[in-house]
Design an enzyme around this catalytic site. Structure first.
Site, PDB file in Angstrom:
ATOM      1  N   LYS A 173       0.847  -1.201   0.000  1.00 32.82           N
ATOM      2  CA  LYS A 173       0.000   0.000   0.000  1.00 32.82           C
ATOM      3  C   LYS A 173       0.887   1.258   0.000  1.00 32.82           C
ATOM      4  O   LYS A 173       0.606   2.225  -0.680  1.00 32.82           O
ATOM      5  CB  LYS A 173      -0.954   0.030   1.206  1.00 32.82           C
ATOM      6  CG  LYS A 173      -1.984  -1.080   1.253  1.00 32.82           C
ATOM      7  CD  LYS A 173      -2.751  -1.314  -0.025  1.00 32.82           C
ATOM      8  CE  LYS A 173      -3.786  -0.270  -0.389  1.00 32.82           C
ATOM      9  NZ  LYS A 173      -4.560  -0.666  -1.590  1.00 32.82           N
ATOM     10  N   VAL A 201     -12.155  -1.256   7.520  1.00 31.96           N
ATOM     11  CA  VAL A 201     -13.473  -0.954   6.961  1.00 31.96           C
ATOM     12  C   VAL A 201     -14.473  -2.022   7.418  1.00 31.96           C
ATOM     13  O   VAL A 201     -14.310  -3.211   7.133  1.00 31.96           O
ATOM     14  CB  VAL A 201     -13.408  -0.887   5.420  1.00 31.96           C
ATOM     15  CG1 VAL A 201     -14.775  -0.492   4.861  1.00 31.96           C
ATOM     16  CG2 VAL A 201     -12.342   0.116   4.967  1.00 31.96           C
ATOM     17  N   SER A 218     -11.491  -7.566   6.759  1.00 36.65           N
ATOM     18  CA  SER A 218     -11.792  -6.643   7.866  1.00 36.65           C
ATOM     19  C   SER A 218     -13.077  -7.034   8.598  1.00 36.65           C
ATOM     20  O   SER A 218     -13.126  -7.008   9.831  1.00 36.65           O
ATOM     21  CB  SER A 218     -11.848  -5.199   7.365  1.00 36.65           C
ATOM     22  OG  SER A 218     -12.618  -5.080   6.197  1.00 36.65           O
TER      23      SER A 218
HETATM   24  P1  NDP Z   1     -11.392  -7.363  -1.156  1.00 30.48           P
HETATM   25  O1  NDP Z   1     -10.418  -8.445  -0.851  1.00 30.48           O
HETATM   26  O2  NDP Z   1     -12.831  -7.599  -0.929  1.00 30.48           O
HETATM   27  O3  NDP Z   1     -11.196  -6.892  -2.679  1.00 30.48           O
HETATM   28  C1  NDP Z   1      -9.944  -6.866  -3.290  1.00 30.48           C
HETATM   29  C2  NDP Z   1     -10.141  -6.745  -4.783  1.00 30.48           C
HETATM   30  O4  NDP Z   1      -8.861  -6.738  -5.439  1.00 30.48           O
HETATM   31  C3  NDP Z   1     -10.917  -7.913  -5.392  1.00 30.48           C
HETATM   32  O5  NDP Z   1     -11.705  -7.446  -6.458  1.00 30.48           O
HETATM   33  C4  NDP Z   1      -9.797  -8.811  -5.915  1.00 30.48           C
HETATM   34  O6  NDP Z   1     -10.191  -9.669  -6.971  1.00 30.48           O
HETATM   35  C5  NDP Z   1      -8.819  -7.770  -6.431  1.00 30.48           C
HETATM   36  N1  NDP Z   1      -7.476  -8.314  -6.531  1.00 30.48           N
HETATM   37  C6  NDP Z   1      -6.656  -8.703  -5.521  1.00 30.48           C
HETATM   38  N2  NDP Z   1      -5.497  -9.176  -6.019  1.00 30.48           N
HETATM   39  C7  NDP Z   1      -5.595  -9.098  -7.380  1.00 30.48           C
HETATM   40  C8  NDP Z   1      -4.732  -9.456  -8.461  1.00 30.48           C
HETATM   41  N3  NDP Z   1      -3.514  -9.979  -8.250  1.00 30.48           N
HETATM   42  N4  NDP Z   1      -5.178  -9.251  -9.740  1.00 30.48           N
HETATM   43  C9  NDP Z   1      -6.412  -8.725  -9.974  1.00 30.48           C
HETATM   44  N5  NDP Z   1      -7.259  -8.357  -8.983  1.00 30.48           N
HETATM   45  C10 NDP Z   1      -6.855  -8.554  -7.715  1.00 30.48           C
HETATM   46  O7  NDP Z   1     -10.888  -6.102  -0.344  1.00 30.48           O
HETATM   47  P2  NDP Z   1     -11.585  -4.726   0.063  1.00 30.48           P
HETATM   48  O8  NDP Z   1     -12.745  -4.451  -0.797  1.00 30.48           O
HETATM   49  O9  NDP Z   1     -11.750  -4.730   1.528  1.00 30.48           O
HETATM   50  O10 NDP Z   1     -10.396  -3.722  -0.287  1.00 30.48           O
HETATM   51  C11 NDP Z   1     -10.382  -2.961  -1.485  1.00 30.48           C
HETATM   52  C12 NDP Z   1      -9.222  -1.983  -1.437  1.00 30.48           C
HETATM   53  O11 NDP Z   1      -9.326  -1.174  -0.257  1.00 30.48           O
HETATM   54  C13 NDP Z   1      -7.832  -2.617  -1.398  1.00 30.48           C
HETATM   55  O12 NDP Z   1      -6.971  -1.845  -2.204  1.00 30.48           O
HETATM   56  C14 NDP Z   1      -7.428  -2.505   0.069  1.00 30.48           C
HETATM   57  O13 NDP Z   1      -6.044  -2.444   0.221  1.00 30.48           O
HETATM   58  C15 NDP Z   1      -8.102  -1.191   0.459  1.00 30.48           C
HETATM   59  N6  NDP Z   1      -8.353  -1.094   1.901  1.00 30.48           N
HETATM   60  C16 NDP Z   1      -9.228  -1.959   2.523  1.00 30.48           C
HETATM   61  C17 NDP Z   1      -9.448  -1.879   3.898  1.00 30.48           C
HETATM   62  C18 NDP Z   1     -10.380  -2.806   4.626  1.00 30.48           C
HETATM   63  O14 NDP Z   1     -10.403  -2.778   5.866  1.00 30.48           O
HETATM   64  N7  NDP Z   1     -11.187  -3.615   3.960  1.00 30.48           N
HETATM   65  C19 NDP Z   1      -8.738  -0.865   4.704  1.00 30.48           C
HETATM   66  C20 NDP Z   1      -7.848  -0.012   3.937  1.00 30.48           C
HETATM   67  C21 NDP Z   1      -7.684  -0.132   2.594  1.00 30.48           C
HETATM   68  P3  NDP Z   1     -10.729 -11.182  -6.682  1.00 30.48           P
HETATM   69  O15 NDP Z   1     -12.068 -11.053  -6.021  1.00 30.48           O
HETATM   70  O16 NDP Z   1     -10.795 -11.789  -8.027  1.00 30.48           O
HETATM   71  O17 NDP Z   1      -9.709 -11.815  -5.772  1.00 30.48           O
END
Ligand code: NDP
Length: 345
Positions: A173, A201, A218
């Site tokens: 990140k 989140v 989370s």
């Molecule tokens: P999720 O794990 O629900 O979503 C992650 C997403 O990224 C999915 O769509 C996943 O696809 C995609 N992804 C991950 N790795 C790859 C890859 N190698 N190639 C293509 N796609 C990929 O997480 P969140 O919705 O919770 O998080 C979303 C964003 O928010 C992230 O960037 C995270 O770092 C950030 N964030 C989240 C927090 C939290 O508490 N949830 C806090 C702070 C930041 P697939 O479903 O196919 O795996």
């Protein structure tokens, strides 16, 4: 107005897409890794949303430096806004922490920015979902004399980031957000950039179908407590900050509209909690679970919170101008959806 949202299968992205479609002003192109996933997400949105406003682009692997080229060659000229959420949010790698966590995080940003630069002449704004992780390591956050605000950066090195999955997430990140701002400085691009740094989140899954035995990383903290035993002792040393997923979505939508949010890092937190705070809240708000799950203990969470760094996001709160959802509301939303889905209510 067309918005490209990467990582459309994600917990946060589904809320963002829902909020965008609800305005009636935007059409969304969501990126997913496969056609199968596109169909799954499309089915979820098909009940309550106008599917003519939702399309999918297949981006199989964001580790590739040209990952987003094909999607932007196809749709780039129509896209006005880009929201990049896709990034690995897990701490365990099968073979290589660097290849599975660090590199996709960083190359995802590199490749989407390069695709916009090459094939997205009409893009006006780029919103990057960074994280509180980009402000400091867990260790830095755990020292009461430390201070964290919108200017604070995690000083983790690439080498340190390879030491554990957790560090790789923090490093991924940090380096990806740093790249974003470096890109702005070096290229003076034709679009404006805002970054959003959420703390943990919490909140409802966008769709009941997403309430599985195991939730996204989370929300799984809350889910584990809902399914704990009366003799479970939770880790009161796990002390973090929280924000509701709907507030993250609102922030993204505001970034698309409000020019005051351009060139800003928006730090989203509405206060600290420990796992014991979650236990206490669930016991108070869900009497039907009392005696069946981990027991409340009062005061120890507040004591722990006092040992943590000061987190000051007043600048962000002022810029956004709306009230974040409370801890009580966040936990109640998350837990009542779990219980409703399990038909325990
Ligand atoms: P999720 O794990 O629900 O979503 C992650 C997403 O990224 C999915 O769509 C996943 O696809 C995609 N992804 C991950 N790795 C790859 C890859 N190698 N190639 C293509 N796609 C990929 O997480 P969140 O919705 O919770 O998080 C979303 C964003 O928010 C992230 O960037 C995270 O770092 C950030 N964030 C989240 C927090 C939290 O508490 N949830 C806090 C702070 C930041 P697939 O479903 O196919 O795996």
């Amino acid at each position: 107005k067309i918005v490209f949202v990467s990582g459309a299968t994600g917990f946060i992205a589904k809320h963002i897409i829902g909020q965008l479609l609800e305005t009636g002003e935007y059409k969304v192109i969501g990126s997913v890794r496969s056609q199968e996933k596109a169909e799954l997400v499309q089915n979820l949105f098909s009940l309550d949303y106008d599917l003519s406003l939702l399309e999918f682009a297949i981006v199989p692997d964001i580790s590739k430096v040209d990952a987003f080229d094909e999607a932007f060659i196809k749709y780039g000229r129509e896209i006005e806004y880009v929201v990049h959420t896709a990034s690995p949010l897990f701490f365990h790698a099968e073979k290589s922490i660097e290849n599975e966590i660090l590199i996709p995080a960083v190359n995802g940003v590199k490749s989407i920015l390069s695709a916009i630069q090459l094939y997205g002449p009409n893009v006006k704004k780029f919103v990057f979902m960074s994280s509180f992780a980009a402000c400091g390591t867990k260790e830095f956050d755990s020292v009461s004399r430390n201070f964290i605000n919108e200017e604070t950066w995690n000083s983790i090195s690439w080498e340190e980031s390879k030491e554990s999955g957790y560090k790789a997430y923090y490093g991924g990140k940090t380096f990806s957000e740093k790249y974003c701002w470096h890109f702005v400085k070096e290229n003076n691009p034709h679009f404006k950039v805002s970054t959003i740094l959420p703390t943990y989140v919490f909140g409802r899954q966008k769709f009941e179908e997403d309430v599985k035995q195991k939730l996204n990383l989370s929300c799984e903290f809350i889910n584990e407590i809902v399914h704990s035993k009366p003799n479970t002792i939770v880790d009161n040393n796990l002390c973090r900050s929280f924000i509701d997923v709907e507030d993250v979505g609102k922030t993204v939508l505001q970034c698309l509209k409000d020019n005051n949010l351009e060139n800003q890092r928006l730090l989203l937190s509405n206060g600290r909690f420990t796992l014991q705070t979650i236990v206490n809240e669930i016991n108070e708000s869900f009497p039907q679970l009392r005696g069946k799950i981990a027991q409340p203990v009062y005061g120890i969470d507040e004591d722990k919170i006092k040992t943590m760094a000061t987190l000051d996001n007043n600048k962000t709160k002022k810029l956004l101008g709306f009230q974040f959802k409370s801890f009580h509301a966040c936990i109640c939303d998350t837990v009542s959806q779990i219980l409703a889905t399990e038909k325990k209510m």
